[in-house]
Design an enzyme around this catalytic site. Structure first.
Site, PDB file in Angstrom:
ATOM      1  N   GLU A 275       0.815  -1.145   0.013  1.00 51.77           N
ATOM      2  CA  GLU A 275      -0.055   0.055   0.116  1.00 51.77           C
ATOM      3  C   GLU A 275       0.827   1.221  -0.067  1.00 51.77           C
ATOM      4  O   GLU A 275       0.735   2.189   1.050  1.00 51.77           O
ATOM      5  CB  GLU A 275      -0.765  -0.060   1.295  1.00 51.77           C
ATOM      6  CG  GLU A 275      -1.836  -1.165   1.497  1.00 51.77           C
ATOM      7  CD  GLU A 275      -2.617  -1.121   2.699  1.00 51.77           C
ATOM      8  OE1 GLU A 275      -1.849  -0.467   3.720  1.00 51.77           O
ATOM      9  OE2 GLU A 275      -3.384  -2.128   3.076  1.00 51.77           O
ATOM     10  N   PRO A 276       1.715   1.564  -1.134  1.00 56.06           N
ATOM     11  CA  PRO A 276       2.738   2.759  -0.931  1.00 56.06           C
ATOM     12  C   PRO A 276       1.762   3.944  -1.260  1.00 56.06           C
ATOM     13  O   PRO A 276       0.961   3.779  -2.181  1.00 56.06           O
ATOM     14  CB  PRO A 276       3.588   2.363  -1.879  1.00 56.06           C
ATOM     15  CG  PRO A 276       3.022   1.377  -3.025  1.00 56.06           C
ATOM     16  CD  PRO A 276       1.943   0.593  -2.233  1.00 56.06           C
ATOM     17  N   ARG A 314       2.549  20.063   6.516  1.00 59.86           N
ATOM     18  CA  ARG A 314       3.614  19.263   6.707  1.00 59.86           C
ATOM     19  C   ARG A 314       4.463  19.810   7.823  1.00 59.86           C
ATOM     20  O   ARG A 314       5.246  19.304   8.877  1.00 59.86           O
ATOM     21  CB  ARG A 314       4.231  18.326   5.739  1.00 59.86           C
ATOM     22  CG  ARG A 314       3.235  17.543   4.866  1.00 59.86           C
ATOM     23  CD  ARG A 314       3.874  16.423   4.045  1.00 59.86           C
ATOM     24  NE  ARG A 314       4.467  15.471   4.852  1.00 59.86           N
ATOM     25  CZ  ARG A 314       5.762  15.347   4.858  1.00 59.86           C
ATOM     26  NH1 ARG A 314       6.691  16.280   4.458  1.00 59.86           N
ATOM     27  NH2 ARG A 314       6.200  14.438   5.814  1.00 59.86           N
ATOM     28  N   CYS A 346      -2.338  33.351  10.465  1.00 60.72           N
ATOM     29  CA  CYS A 346      -2.047  34.265  11.700  1.00 60.72           C
ATOM     30  C   CYS A 346      -1.663  33.423  12.905  1.00 60.72           C
ATOM     31  O   CYS A 346      -2.297  33.138  13.649  1.00 60.72           O
ATOM     32  CB  CYS A 346      -3.406  35.158  11.945  1.00 60.72           C
ATOM     33  SG  CYS A 346      -3.763  36.230  10.865  1.00 60.72           S
TER      34      CYS A 346
HETATM   35  N1  LLP Z   1      -1.184   1.779   4.568  1.00 59.05           N
HETATM   36  C1  LLP Z   1      -1.997   2.252   5.809  1.00 59.05           C
HETATM   37  C2  LLP Z   1      -2.589   1.438   6.535  1.00 59.05           C
HETATM   38  C3  LLP Z   1      -1.317   3.511   6.181  1.00 59.05           C
HETATM   39  O1  LLP Z   1      -1.749   4.021   7.503  1.00 59.05           O
HETATM   40  C4  LLP Z   1      -0.357   4.284   5.364  1.00 59.05           C
HETATM   41  C5  LLP Z   1      -0.313   5.896   5.762  1.00 59.05           C
HETATM   42  C6  LLP Z   1      -0.160   3.858   4.063  1.00 59.05           C
HETATM   43  C7  LLP Z   1      -0.600   2.596   3.757  1.00 59.05           C
HETATM   44  C8  LLP Z   1       0.527   4.658   3.299  1.00 59.05           C
HETATM   45  O2  LLP Z   1       2.001   4.899   3.773  1.00 59.05           O
HETATM   46  P1  LLP Z   1       3.007   5.564   2.849  1.00 59.05           P
HETATM   47  O3  LLP Z   1       3.635   4.776   1.862  1.00 59.05           O
HETATM   48  O4  LLP Z   1       2.348   7.044   2.185  1.00 59.05           O
HETATM   49  O5  LLP Z   1       4.132   6.107   3.855  1.00 59.05           O
HETATM   50  N2  LLP Z   1       0.634  12.591   6.963  1.00 59.05           N
HETATM   51  C9  LLP Z   1       1.766  12.329   7.129  1.00 59.05           C
HETATM   52  C10 LLP Z   1       1.839  10.634   6.614  1.00 59.05           C
HETATM   53  C11 LLP Z   1       0.643   9.710   7.509  1.00 59.05           C
HETATM   54  C12 LLP Z   1       0.785   8.336   6.847  1.00 59.05           C
HETATM   55  C13 LLP Z   1      -0.434   7.657   7.233  1.00 59.05           C
HETATM   56  N3  LLP Z   1      -0.584   6.319   7.145  1.00 59.05           N
HETATM   57  C14 LLP Z   1       2.944  12.836   6.446  1.00 59.05           C
HETATM   58  O6  LLP Z   1       2.651  14.026   5.892  1.00 59.05           O
HETATM   59  O7  LLP Z   1       4.040  12.288   6.590  1.00 59.05           O
END
Ligand code: LLP
Length: 421
Positions: A275-276, A314, A346
């Site tokens: 799940e990337p 972020r 602000c």
């Molecule tokens: N699968 C599940 C169950 C997840 O919770 C996430 C991310 C992913 C896949 C995807 O992960 P990735 O490959 O994108 O690392 N808002 C934060 C990141 C939160 C990630 C939450 N879960 C940021 O801006 O760094």
């Protein structure tokens, strides 16, 4: 590698000068490169090519329907965490049997929506959720394929706000209790156990924590099979990190990640799902903004941009670093100067960078935040009543607005004044 490069002294998205997009759409605006998105998706797809697999794009990272369509056309499945994301994937044309439903707090209403329209599997995170899902499935007369998300108690060595695989985190069920939870799942009507799910965090820059988690999943597979469960699929989550600076970081490549997966779970004969999100979308997008003012403060100069924390949260939320580059390429050898780079909201937290070395800039200049494709637009808000930031998709030498900036009227007319006021 991405497709945001200087050509003839001007930063381009693929073959389109960013100045042209700013002129047509205004700023701030997110700009995505289709070539980068597809390239990154294919890297994962190829990395897993030795095993039956499905790469499910994490919709939460970048949920625009046009982007989902682009990736679906490449053969991507989708990982969704809400009915809203599920319906976006459907609107992009993704069939239900290519969508996995994750998330720690799915409501019965959300379960009903996905079960009625079709789902590949639900990744269940607790016993009460198993019971709720069983009830909803029985009430609709369907059987739903499920995995249980296990929490392997592994330190992902990432930012505390995005680590999910330690026992103190809210996610999944402790791996030590997995056998009893699977036994419950097998007893409940309307559920069909198909595999195991794990996700330990995001922006991981080493393979070791993944490998430790996947090794635990491999031994759990043996134990669950011995208990009589059919474990045909392993959903190994997302989380592979990206370089946020041009210089020193070199996180593992999808190819190395794929080889590690093969090494740790390849012998089990399962279909592999991953799940990337960030690695596909992160470096495929920039946030394009314009300098409104350059203000001289006490011992520092502020670059005040028309983009703010409501558009890209972020840095405020995770102290995240984004490279910020001028759209007009600086002359080689031009002396840089430090700026505090801020938005107009602000709050002091509306600071993107302090003392960041930049070439001299003036009001009206365009600057781009790199690596903003993932968790950028999706986390944007209208705080300070700043209309929701629009999105543009570039492919080759053409571009299209894929989410319009709302007008002030559209933004305000969503509120209603009760007749008794
Ligand atoms: N699968 C599940 C169950 C997840 O919770 C996430 C991310 C992913 C896949 C995807 O992960 P990735 O490959 O994108 O690392 N808002 C934060 C990141 C939160 C990630 C939450 N879960 C940021 O801006 O760094």
């Amino acid at each position: 590698m991405d497709h945001f490069l200087y050509r003839g002294g001007r930063l381009h998205a693929e073959d389109v000068p960013l100045e042209a997009i700013a002129a047509a759409v205004g700023t701030p605006v997110y700009v995505y490169s289709a070539a980068t998105l597809t390239r990154h998706f294919r890297l994962f797809d190829e990395a897993l090519s030795a095993m039956p697999h499905l790469v499910c794009f994490a919709v939460k990272s970048l949920s625009n329907v046009a982007v989902l369509r682009l990736l679906a056309d490449e053969g991507a499945g989708m990982d969704v965490v809400s009915a809203g994301e599920y319906l976006r994937a459907k609107a992009a044309g993704v069939p239900g049997d290519r969508i996995v439903f994750s998330g720690v707090g799915k409501t019965r209403e959300e379960m009903r929506i996905v079960l009625e329209s079709g789902i590949r599997q639900v990744n269940v995170e607790s016993e009460p959720e198993l019971e709720a899902l069983s009830e909803v499935a029985v009430s609709l007369g369907v059987t739903v394929p499920i995995t249980v998300r296990v929490n392997p108690d592994v330190d992902a060595k990432t930012h505390a706000k995005i680590a999910t695989g330690k026992s103190e985190n809210k996610f999944g069920i402790p791996i030590a209790r997995a056998r009893e939870v699977y036994a419950l799942a097998a007893r409940l009507p309307g559920l069909r156990v198909v595999g195991i799910d794990v996700h330990i965090g995001s922006q991981l820059t080493e393979l070791a924590p993944f490998e430790a988690a996947y090794a635990k999943v491999a031994s759990l597979t043996g134990a669950l099979r011995a208990d009589g469960h059919s474990i045909e699929r392993l959903d190994l989550g997302g989380g592979l990190g990206i370089p946020y600076t041009r210089s020193n970081e070199a996180p593992p490549l999808p190819m190395d990640y794929g080889a590690m997966i093969e090494r740790t779970v390849g012998h089990l004969g399962c279909e592999i799902e991953i799940e990337p999100g960030r690695l596909i979308a992160g470096n495929a997008g920039i946030l394009l903004t314009r300098v409104i003012y350059v203000k001289s403060g006490e011992g520092r100069d502020f670059l005040i941009l028309d983009g703010a924390m409501n558009d890209l949260v972020r840095p405020a939320m995770y102290d995240a670093h984004h490279d910020i580059v001028p759209v007009i390429e600086p002359e080689p050898g031009l002396e840089q100067q430090p700026y505090d780079i801020v938005g107009p909201v602000c709050e002091t937290g509306d600071t993107f960078a302090r003392g960041r070395d930049m070439p001299p800039l003036k009001a009206g200049d365009l600057v781009a935040f790199r690596s903003a494709g993932a968790y950028g637009a999706v986390m944007a808000s209208e705080y300070n009543s700043r209309p929701l930031v629009p999105e543009v998709l570039v492919k080759g030498d053409h571009f299209a607005v894929i989410r319009q900036r709302p007008t002030y009227d559209e933004m305000i007319s969503r509120d209603t004044i009760p007749p008794w006021l």
